[in-house]
Design a protein around this motif. Structure first.
Motif, PDB file in Angstrom:
ATOM      1  N   SER A 380       1.021  -1.549  -0.300  1.00 55.49           N
ATOM      2  CA  SER A 380       0.288   0.126   0.080  1.00 55.49           C
ATOM      3  C   SER A 380       0.588   1.594   0.106  1.00 55.49           C
ATOM      4  CB  SER A 380      -1.197  -0.112   1.214  1.00 55.49           C
ATOM      5  OG  SER A 380      -0.076   0.104   2.576  1.00 55.49           O
ATOM      6  N   LEU A 381       1.999   1.079   0.514  1.00 59.16           N
ATOM      7  CA  LEU A 381       2.791   2.200   0.899  1.00 59.16           C
ATOM      8  C   LEU A 381       3.979   2.728  -0.796  1.00 59.16           C
ATOM      9  CD1 LEU A 381       5.157   1.599   4.570  1.00 59.16           C
ATOM     10  CD2 LEU A 381       2.670   3.263   4.057  1.00 59.16           C
ATOM     11  N   TRP A 382       4.010   1.091  -0.752  1.00 59.62           N
ATOM     12  CA  TRP A 382       4.609   1.330  -2.717  1.00 59.62           C
ATOM     13  C   TRP A 382       3.036   2.361  -3.557  1.00 59.62           C
ATOM     14  CZ3 TRP A 382       9.516   0.576  -4.577  1.00 59.62           C
ATOM     15  CH2 TRP A 382       9.563   0.209  -5.756  1.00 59.62           C
ATOM     16  N   PHE A 383       2.378   1.720  -3.664  1.00 59.14           N
ATOM     17  CA  PHE A 383       1.440   2.287  -4.122  1.00 59.14           C
ATOM     18  C   PHE A 383       0.544   3.905  -3.934  1.00 59.14           C
ATOM     19  CE2 PHE A 383       1.423  -2.261  -5.623  1.00 59.14           C
ATOM     20  CZ  PHE A 383       1.775  -1.862  -7.145  1.00 59.14           C
ATOM     21  N   GLY A 384       1.358   4.283  -2.689  1.00 55.85           N
ATOM     22  CA  GLY A 384       0.858   5.637  -2.418  1.00 55.85           C
ATOM     23  C   GLY A 384      -0.800   5.227  -1.874  1.00 55.85           C
ATOM     24  N   MET A 453       0.487   9.723   2.284  1.00 58.60           N
ATOM     25  CA  MET A 453       0.712   8.405   1.379  1.00 58.60           C
ATOM     26  C   MET A 453       2.050   9.049   0.088  1.00 58.60           C
ATOM     27  SD  MET A 453       0.106   6.212   3.009  1.00 58.60           S
ATOM     28  CE  MET A 453      -0.159   5.017   1.961  1.00 58.60           C
ATOM     29  N   LYS A 454       1.440   9.993  -0.874  1.00 59.43           N
ATOM     30  CA  LYS A 454       2.306  10.273  -2.066  1.00 59.43           C
ATOM     31  C   LYS A 454       3.322  10.457  -1.743  1.00 59.43           C
ATOM     32  CE  LYS A 454      -1.555  12.283  -5.001  1.00 59.43           C
ATOM     33  NZ  LYS A 454      -2.497  12.910  -5.033  1.00 59.43           N
ATOM     34  N   ARG A 457       5.174   6.899  -0.809  1.00 58.53           N
ATOM     35  CA  ARG A 457       5.237   6.025  -1.376  1.00 58.53           C
ATOM     36  C   ARG A 457       6.695   6.645  -2.403  1.00 58.53           C
ATOM     37  NH1 ARG A 457       3.250   3.741  -6.380  1.00 58.53           N
ATOM     38  NH2 ARG A 457       4.031   5.033  -8.207  1.00 58.53           N
ATOM     39  N   GLU A 458       6.684   7.676  -2.679  1.00 58.27           N
ATOM     40  CA  GLU A 458       7.895   8.586  -3.854  1.00 58.27           C
ATOM     41  C   GLU A 458       9.506   8.226  -2.229  1.00 58.27           C
ATOM     42  OE1 GLU A 458       7.710  12.567  -3.537  1.00 58.27           O
ATOM     43  OE2 GLU A 458       5.615  12.776  -4.739  1.00 58.27           O
ATOM     44  N   SER A 460       9.598   5.605  -0.980  1.00 57.64           N
ATOM     45  CA  SER A 460       9.376   3.956  -0.898  1.00 57.64           C
ATOM     46  C   SER A 460      10.283   3.930  -1.759  1.00 57.64           C
ATOM     47  CB  SER A 460       7.925   3.094  -0.861  1.00 57.64           C
ATOM     48  OG  SER A 460       7.529   3.225  -2.034  1.00 57.64           O
TER      49      SER A 460
END
Length: 486
Positions: A380-384, A453-454, A457-458, A460
């Motif tokens: 979920s973190l990877w995809f934000g 989260m965005k 994501r960046e 990660s």
């Protein structure tokens, strides 16, 4: 002349998720250094475990898999495992019963090196396979533990052992109290209500203590996390003199997970293609996540009252909790409120198994109601995609606390929810319609969370790229591993 290649022996725990993560880090290491080769020793779980069929099927598929400089060996199945009230203790006994097979394979490798391959320079074992450290020691080979959860949970386990062994704290009594305690790897005091269920009984605690003690015997611990996410936890571990070196190398993800099944779930992706961006809340509770009919009706009512679009992976509880994993319903309408499917047909989709990675990566998905398994949270973190925490078992309550309270990267539905797999009748907690509706609304309507989260994501993505902190940590790990060749 010293052979310039180094062989590593990897031993994953017999779960599909753990094996997948092990293979991903194995691929990462051989891709980063062409003088490394890896043998993965695969353990089949006891047939009485609910996930045994899935694991055995997956292991069989690996026999046909060709990966350069990675070899798979399927160990014989052990049928003499003892049965404990603590399921993880039963699994650990099963794993330890495979020591004899590992010993034989390594002895053969040490006595008859394969041309073109170097000597075995290290074991890399799963966090549940630390009993294999004793086998490695017999050959004077160092052991690295691959910790498939996060740094905060690693620090928690080690601190619980310190409380019990060094400070004579009654951890069972503490765990069953309604209090908060300071834990070095967390910034904020940790409520005892989010302690793993294993800490609530003496038998469970003994399993935790044995595991923690063995972790300290490792040369180093490889953790599937990254510095930018768990800065405080990683720093606190580095300051502990009795904790082995920690290498944060994550996120280690299998971004192709479930791709083989995706063809049978094309209708899911096709349905998502018709939805507006970031409009769909995705509910999925992992391979062992399921609820009874009373709870399912509360979820359905909460979804309907929230008014948000949804994709719900609905799994049927096994009739025998000790032998069968959740499965798909032939007709989910039989357990949902009357008329629910018809009333929500325009905005919702109820299905069985889903290709989770493909769904989380879809532009239409804007929120994830999750059991807080660490792999799922990393995805979920990877995809934000922001998460709503509904943990079920193992360390998931602590994961939820870290994500919601410590890091502010998730909202809560029921952070201290626990499902008792051993004594189903004891599990009387029902999460209400109101709690579910409120959690979904906050999940889908908190734009500050979406922005945060965005940003993560960046980070990660950047951390595993050249120049990132995890990329550098993997480089240091490889250097450390190859030093064992000298």
């Amino acid at each position: 002349m010293v052979n310039s290649t180094s062989e590593l022996v990897f031993i994953p725990a017999p779960w599909v998720g753990h094996i997948m993560s092990t293979i991903e880090i194995a691929k990462l290491l051989v891709n980063r250094d062409n003088h490394l080769s890896i043998t993965v020793l695969l353990i089949n779980p006891p047939p009485t475990f609910g996930w045994s069929f899935a694991v055995t099927t997956y292991i069989q598929s690996l026999a046909k898999t060709k990966i350069d400089r990675i070899t798979f060996i399927n160990l014989p199945q052990d049928k003499n495992s003892s049965v404990s009230k603590v399921p993880m203790a039963t699994l650990t006994d099963c794993i330890n019963n495979h020591c004899k097979y590992v010993r034989k394979i390594v002895a053969h490798k040490m006595s008859q090196p394969v041309p073109g391959l170097g000597k075995v320079v290290a074991f890399v074992v799963d966090m549940f396979c630390t009993g294999m450290i004793d086998v490695a020691n017999e050959f004077n080979i160092p052991t690295y533990v691959f910790f498939t959860s996060n740094a905060a949970f690693l620090g928690f386990k080690l601190y619980i052992q310190t409380l019990s062994d060094d400070k004579n704290q009654d951890v069972v009594e503490l765990s069953n109290s309604d209090s908060k305690i300071p834990v070095p790897c967390f910034i904020k005091p940790v409520p005892t209500k989010v302690f793993p269920a294993t800490c609530h009984t003496q038998e469970g605690l003994e399993f935790v203590l044995r595991s923690a003690r063995k972790l300290r015997d490792a040369k180093a611990i490889i953790v599937n996390t990254f510095l930018e996410l768990e800065t405080h936890a990683i720093d606190s571990l580095s300051k502990e003199k009795t904790v082995p070196m920690v290498y944060p190398v994550g996120p280690i993800l299998n971004l192709e997970a479930g791709a083989g099944k995706a063809s049978s779930n094309d209708d899911i992706i096709t349905w998502l293609d018709t939805q507006p961006p970031s409009s769909v809340v995705f509910l999925c509770f992992g391979s062992m996540g399921s609820f009874d009919e009373v709870q399912l009706k509360e979820i359905a009512n909460g979804l309907e009252r929230s008014g948000h679009r949804f994709l719900w992976s609905l799994r049927r509880p096994p009739s025998d909790q000790t032998t069968t994993a959740p499965s798909d319903y032939e007709d989910p309408g039989t357990v949902l409120p009357e008329g629910f499917l018809e009333r929500t047909a325009g905005i919702g989709k109820v299905t069985g198994w889903v290709p989770q990675v493909a769904v989380l990566g879809h532009d239409a998905v804007g929120g994830f109601v999750s059991h807080c398994g660490w792999n799922s949270l990393l995805e979920s973190l990877w995809f934000g995609v922001p998460s709503a925490a509904w943990p079920i078992y193992a360390e998931q309550q602590l994961n939820a606390f870290e994500m919601v309270v410590e890091l502010g990267l998730a909202v809560e539905i029921k952070m201290d929810y626990k499902k008792d797999f051993v004594n189903q009748k004891a599990n009387k907690v029902v999460v209400t319609t109101e709690e579910i509706e409120s959690g979904i609304r906050r999940l889908m309507e908190d734009y500050k969370l979406r922005k945060k989260m965005k940003e993560i994501r960046e980070k990660s993505i950047a951390t595993v790229a050249e120049g990132g902190s995890s990329y550098a940590s993997v480089g240091r790990l490889i250097k450390d591993l190859k030093l064992n060749l000298l």
